[in-house]
Scaffold this motif. Structure first.
Motif, PDB file in Angstrom:
ATOM      1  N   ARG A  70      11.136  -2.167  -2.035  1.00 15.66           N
ATOM      2  CA  ARG A  70      10.418  -1.493  -0.960  1.00 15.66           C
ATOM      3  C   ARG A  70      10.617   0.008  -1.109  1.00 15.66           C
ATOM      4  O   ARG A  70      11.748   0.494  -1.257  1.00 15.66           O
ATOM      5  N   VAL A 101       5.549  -0.347   2.048  1.00 20.75           N
ATOM      6  CA  VAL A 101       5.028  -0.221   0.683  1.00 20.75           C
ATOM      7  C   VAL A 101       5.980  -0.971  -0.249  1.00 20.75           C
ATOM      8  O   VAL A 101       7.183  -0.695  -0.265  1.00 20.75           O
ATOM      9  N   TYR A 102       5.431  -1.908  -1.033  1.00 22.50           N
ATOM     10  CA  TYR A 102       6.242  -2.769  -1.879  1.00 22.50           C
ATOM     11  C   TYR A 102       5.733  -2.758  -3.325  1.00 22.50           C
ATOM     12  O   TYR A 102       4.545  -2.548  -3.576  1.00 22.50           O
ATOM     13  N   TYR A 103       6.635  -3.010  -4.261  1.00 20.44           N
ATOM     14  CA  TYR A 103       6.279  -3.282  -5.638  1.00 20.44           C
ATOM     15  C   TYR A 103       7.329  -4.227  -6.208  1.00 20.44           C
ATOM     16  O   TYR A 103       8.347  -4.532  -5.541  1.00 20.44           O
ATOM     17  N   ALA A 118       2.341  -0.488  -6.732  1.00 22.10           N
ATOM     18  CA  ALA A 118       2.840  -0.452  -5.359  1.00 22.10           C
ATOM     19  C   ALA A 118       1.678  -0.652  -4.391  1.00 22.10           C
ATOM     20  O   ALA A 118       0.585  -0.119  -4.593  1.00 22.10           O
ATOM     21  N   VAL A 119       1.903  -1.472  -3.375  1.00 20.70           N
ATOM     22  CA  VAL A 119       0.854  -1.747  -2.392  1.00 20.70           C
ATOM     23  C   VAL A 119       1.430  -1.621  -0.987  1.00 20.70           C
ATOM     24  O   VAL A 119       2.609  -1.898  -0.742  1.00 20.70           O
ATOM     25  N   ARG A 120       0.585  -1.177  -0.060  1.00 18.61           N
ATOM     26  CA  ARG A 120       0.987  -1.101   1.342  1.00 18.61           C
ATOM     27  C   ARG A 120       0.529  -2.381   2.038  1.00 18.61           C
ATOM     28  O   ARG A 120      -0.647  -2.729   2.002  1.00 18.61           O
TER      29      ARG A 120
END
Length: 305
Positions: A70, A101-103, A118-120
């Motif tokens: 995160r 936001v995670y990857y 990375a996506v929110r």
């Protein structure tokens, strides 16, 4: 030289969407280079945050570690880390979701590594869309399966579809599946009965999930158990309205032109045959979609109830 007849891939899950999922891929000729891929984190239909890692075309086993990260001020935080020893397979990890936001990163300790974008995420459950039916006619089922093995494709065996699927997706009134799809169910059940398993019932919800995935692959020109928007086969099954169940699996194929050809291809691949001959499954859904160039994409979804 024999021309390759199609592409195959299968998935099996022994419990809920949060359980680890093993993937069996048919061998390709020539052998493709071993690769590790990690999908961007997404929110499953259950509302949990999930990430999947695939290790493909590898001839050796390795310990694969995946970390869900995160993005926060300062050093990014590891939300969860997990590891599993696999050869060719998939790891799926799920955790309770919190907005952010995670990857994800993955390493297999034989030198391969991967990192997702990375996506929110807002942590709202996703309802997967399904393809709209078309009004074209269905092809008639063809001959019963033969005992001749089918070959896996070369890297150049995939045409590039450029339009929406043209095969029929509309079942007859009061029925489940088209003539081609029901012929796949019949041939699948014939193999199961020969092996001592009970025949499977064609389920409308599983058929909806299967056709939606075949149509999506044909329309968007890809071949994978994970949809381009990140949905897993369990996301698609739940999104199609299938409730309950204790075990699930998926077979996919591309390029076989008849029901008998695709069932024969699956039966000549150990991973796909294991799904077909698993006696605990009780229901099935089959979806077939054809792109503008005549390439057929096939999907089988299995469930135990």
């Amino acid at each position: 030289m024999r021309r390759p007849l199609g592409v195959l891939a299968c998935l099996v899950s022994v419990a809920a969407v949060s359980a680890p999922v093993a993937t069996a891929h048919a061998a390709a000729a020539p052998q493709a280079e071993c690769r590790l891929t990690v999908a961007a984190p997404s929110v499953a239909a259950t509302g949990r945050l999930q990430v999947s890692v695939d290790r493909l075309d590898c001839g050796n086993r390795a310990l694969v570690r995946v970390r869900l990260m995160r993005a926060v001020p300062g050093p990014d935080r590891v939300v969860r880390s997990g590891a599993k020893r696999v050869r060719d397979g998939r790891m799926t990890m799920t955790v309770p979701c919190a907005p952010g936001v995670y990857y994800a990163t993955a390493t297999d300790y034989r030198g391969l590594s991967a990192k997702s974008k990375a996506v929110r995420l807002a942590c709202s459950p996703v309802t997967p869309p399904t393809a709209s039916p078309t009004a074209t006619s269905t092809a008639s089922p063809t001959a019963t399966p033969t005992a001749t093995p089918t070959a896996s494709p070369t890297a150049t065996a995939r045409p590039k579809p450029s339009a929406t699927p043209t095969s029929s997706s509309t079942p007859p009134a009061g029925g489940v599946g088209t003539a081609e799809e029901n012929e796949v169910v019949r041939l699948t059940n014939a193999e199961r009965v020969k092996g001592g398993c009970q025949p499977l019932k064609h389920d409308a919800h599983l058929r909806k999930a299967a056709f939606g995935h075949s149509s999506d692959m044909a329309t968007q020109n890809y071949f994978n158990h994970t949809s381009k928007d990140g949905r897993t086969f369990m996301d698609r099954i739940r999104g199609a309205g299938f409730a309950g169940g204790s075990a699930f699996a998926e077979n996919i194929a591309m390029g076989q032109q008849t029901p008998s050809a695709v069932v024969t291809a699956w039966m000549n691949s150990s991973g796909h045959k294991a799904n077909i001959m698993n006696c605990k499954y009780t229901v099935i859904g089959v979806g077939a979609a054809k792109n503008a160039k005549g390439q057929i994409y096939w999907t089988q979804n299995f469930a135990a109830r």
